[in-house]
Design a protein around this motif. Sequence first.
Motif, short mmCIF file in Angstrom:
data_model
loop_
_atom_site.label_atom_id
_atom_site.label_comp_id
_atom_site.label_asym_id
_atom_site.label_seq_id
_atom_site.Cartn_x
_atom_site.Cartn_y
_atom_site.Cartn_z
N ALA A 1 40.55 42.83 34.86
CA ALA A 1 40.16 41.44 34.60
C ALA A 1 38.63 41.31 34.52
O ALA A 1 38.10 40.60 33.66
CB ALA A 1 40.71 40.53 35.68
N VAL A 2 37.93 42.00 35.43
CA VAL A 2 36.46 41.96 35.40
C VAL A 2 35.95 42.58 34.10
O VAL A 2 35.03 42.05 33.46
CB VAL A 2 35.87 42.68 36.63
N ASN A 3 36.54 43.68 33.69
CA ASN A 3 36.14 44.33 32.45
C ASN A 3 36.37 43.41 31.25
O ASN A 3 35.51 43.29 30.36
CB ASN A 3 36.90 45.64 32.27
N ALA A 4 37.54 42.75 31.23
CA ALA A 4 37.82 41.82 30.13
C ALA A 4 36.86 40.64 30.14
O ALA A 4 36.39 40.19 29.09
CB ALA A 4 39.26 41.32 30.23
N HIS A 5 36.55 40.16 31.35
CA HIS A 5 35.61 39.03 31.46
C HIS A 5 34.22 39.43 30.95
O HIS A 5 33.58 38.68 30.22
CB HIS A 5 35.54 38.57 32.92
N MET A 6 33.76 40.61 31.34
CA MET A 6 32.44 41.07 30.90
C MET A 6 32.43 41.30 29.39
O MET A 6 31.43 41.01 28.73
CB MET A 6 32.05 42.35 31.65
N SER A 7 33.54 41.80 28.86
CA SER A 7 33.62 41.97 27.40
C SER A 7 33.58 40.62 26.70
O SER A 7 32.94 40.48 25.65
CB SER A 7 34.91 42.70 27.02
N GLY A 8 34.25 39.63 27.29
CA GLY A 8 34.22 38.28 26.72
C GLY A 8 32.82 37.69 26.75
O GLY A 8 32.38 37.06 25.79
N ILE A 9 32.11 37.89 27.86
CA ILE A 9 30.74 37.40 27.96
C ILE A 9 29.86 38.08 26.92
O ILE A 9 29.04 37.44 26.25
CB ILE A 9 30.19 37.61 29.38
N ALA A 10 30.03 39.40 26.76
CA ALA A 10 29.23 40.13 25.77
C ALA A 10 29.55 39.65 24.36
O ALA A 10 28.64 39.51 23.52
CB ALA A 10 29.49 41.63 25.89
N VAL B 1 51.97 51.33 53.83
CA VAL B 1 52.08 51.95 52.51
C VAL B 1 52.24 50.87 51.44
O VAL B 1 51.61 50.93 50.38
CB VAL B 1 53.25 52.96 52.48
N ALA B 2 53.06 49.85 51.71
CA ALA B 2 53.25 48.75 50.75
C ALA B 2 51.94 48.01 50.52
O ALA B 2 51.58 47.66 49.39
CB ALA B 2 54.33 47.80 51.24
N VAL B 3 51.19 47.77 51.61
CA VAL B 3 49.88 47.10 51.48
C VAL B 3 48.93 47.96 50.67
O VAL B 3 48.21 47.46 49.79
CB VAL B 3 49.30 46.77 52.88
N ALA B 4 48.90 49.27 50.93
CA ALA B 4 48.00 50.16 50.21
C ALA B 4 48.35 50.21 48.73
O ALA B 4 47.46 50.14 47.86
CB ALA B 4 48.04 51.56 50.81
N GLN B 5 49.66 50.32 48.44
CA GLN B 5 50.07 50.37 47.03
C GLN B 5 49.79 49.04 46.32
O GLN B 5 49.31 49.01 45.20
CB GLN B 5 51.55 50.74 46.94
N THR B 6 50.11 47.94 47.01
CA THR B 6 49.84 46.61 46.43
C THR B 6 48.34 46.41 46.24
O THR B 6 47.88 45.89 45.21
CB THR B 6 50.41 45.50 47.32
N GLY B 7 47.56 46.84 47.21
CA GLY B 7 46.10 46.74 47.09
C GLY B 7 45.58 47.56 45.93
O GLY B 7 44.67 47.14 45.20
N ALA B 8 46.14 48.76 45.76
CA ALA B 8 45.71 49.60 44.64
C ALA B 8 46.07 48.96 43.31
O ALA B 8 45.25 48.95 42.37
CB ALA B 8 46.35 50.98 44.75
N ILE B 9 47.27 48.39 43.23
CA ILE B 9 47.69 47.71 41.99
C ILE B 9 46.78 46.53 41.69
O ILE B 9 46.28 46.37 40.57
CB ILE B 9 49.17 47.27 42.09
N PHE B 10 46.52 45.69 42.73
CA PHE B 10 45.65 44.53 42.51
C PHE B 10 44.21 44.95 42.22
O PHE B 10 43.51 44.29 41.47
CB PHE B 10 45.72 43.57 43.68
N GLY B 11 43.79 46.08 42.80
CA GLY B 11 42.45 46.59 42.51
C GLY B 11 42.30 46.97 41.05
O GLY B 11 41.30 46.67 40.40
N VAL B 12 43.31 47.66 40.52
CA VAL B 12 43.29 48.04 39.10
C VAL B 12 43.34 46.79 38.22
O VAL B 12 42.61 46.68 37.22
CB VAL B 12 44.46 48.99 38.78
N LEU B 13 44.20 45.83 38.59
CA LEU B 13 44.28 44.58 37.81
C LEU B 13 42.97 43.81 37.86
O LEU B 13 42.51 43.27 36.85
CB LEU B 13 45.44 43.71 38.32
#
Length: 104
Positions: A29-38, A13-25
């Motif tokens: 980060a990818v969204n911010a990077h793509m916005s920066g590139i644009a 459960v801790a791995v799943a929750q941590t994975g979900a948190i890091f997935g959202v982060l």
Amino acid sequence: MSNMFTSRNPAGVAVAQTGAIFGVLAAGAVNAHMSGIAAARAARESNNSIVLRHQLNIAIDRAQQLCDLATAQASEIEQLKAENARLRAASATYLAAARRKAAA
């Protein structure tokens, strides 16, 4: 999601929750990077547009200068043609007078 304190597999459960948190982060980060590139691409295109506009203005100014020069030279050519015709007439008059004087 289950609570890791009441789950039979708290580590999973801790791995799943941590994975979900890091997935959202990571998605953020990818969204911010793509916005920066644009934004960088838009800034580069804007700069290129400004440079091209400046070069176009320089070309237009140069073309206007050449047009003004061509107009002035055409006017000067017409004046020189008129002067040439006047000199030819004067020369023909003097030549005729000289021939009459020589024949007499």
